[in-house]
Design a protein around this motif. Sequence first.
Motif: not given
Length: 194
Positions: A49-58, A62-65, A139-144
């Motif tokens: 997911i972090l690779e897809i988003k190109q998001r900094d792991p630091a 978010i978790l959703i439930a 895990v819940s992070t925006s799809a972008n």
Amino acid sequence: MSTVLGPAQRHRVRLAAAWLRAGAVVGYPTEAVYGLGCDPRDAVAVSRILEIKQRDPAKGLILIAADYAQLAPYVEVESLDTARMAEVRASWPGPNTWLLPARPSTPDWLTGRFSTLAVRVTAHPLAAALCRTYGGAIVSTSANRADRPPATTARALRLALAGDAPDYLLYGACCGADRPSTIRDAASGRILRG
């Protein structure tokens, strides 16, 4: 949005949950935007997911439930003021994300550089059904991609993530909120994203 899922929707939710259990990345609608999710205990899936988003792991995730009990294994709220925790619980289900103290056992691929974890009990019927069927928080992070607008439709998700689509896409409408969830720090009450 109806909270009663039809047979076809229930079937798609079961398929999405099976994909999550297999270590896959799933796209799904939330209150405002499409999200990308996976098993939060699966470091490989989170890394994807972090690779897809190109998001900094630091930055953490978010978790959703579907309910607070699904978040309890990841957060430690005993140190929080009782009135503040009552405010947190009263805001759910809904588009309200709170930073709660993370348990020492919570993986750093979820918390990033922080000692807190961002969590939410979702009000979206499909997202909540996915968490219930899967049997826990996801895990819940925006799809972008990082620093790009989040996708609000399945079509926008496919266009935004061309070449890096999730393994399974749970189709459905977002609930119509005009922006991603508010993020607040539970210890201070400070709004970090309005």
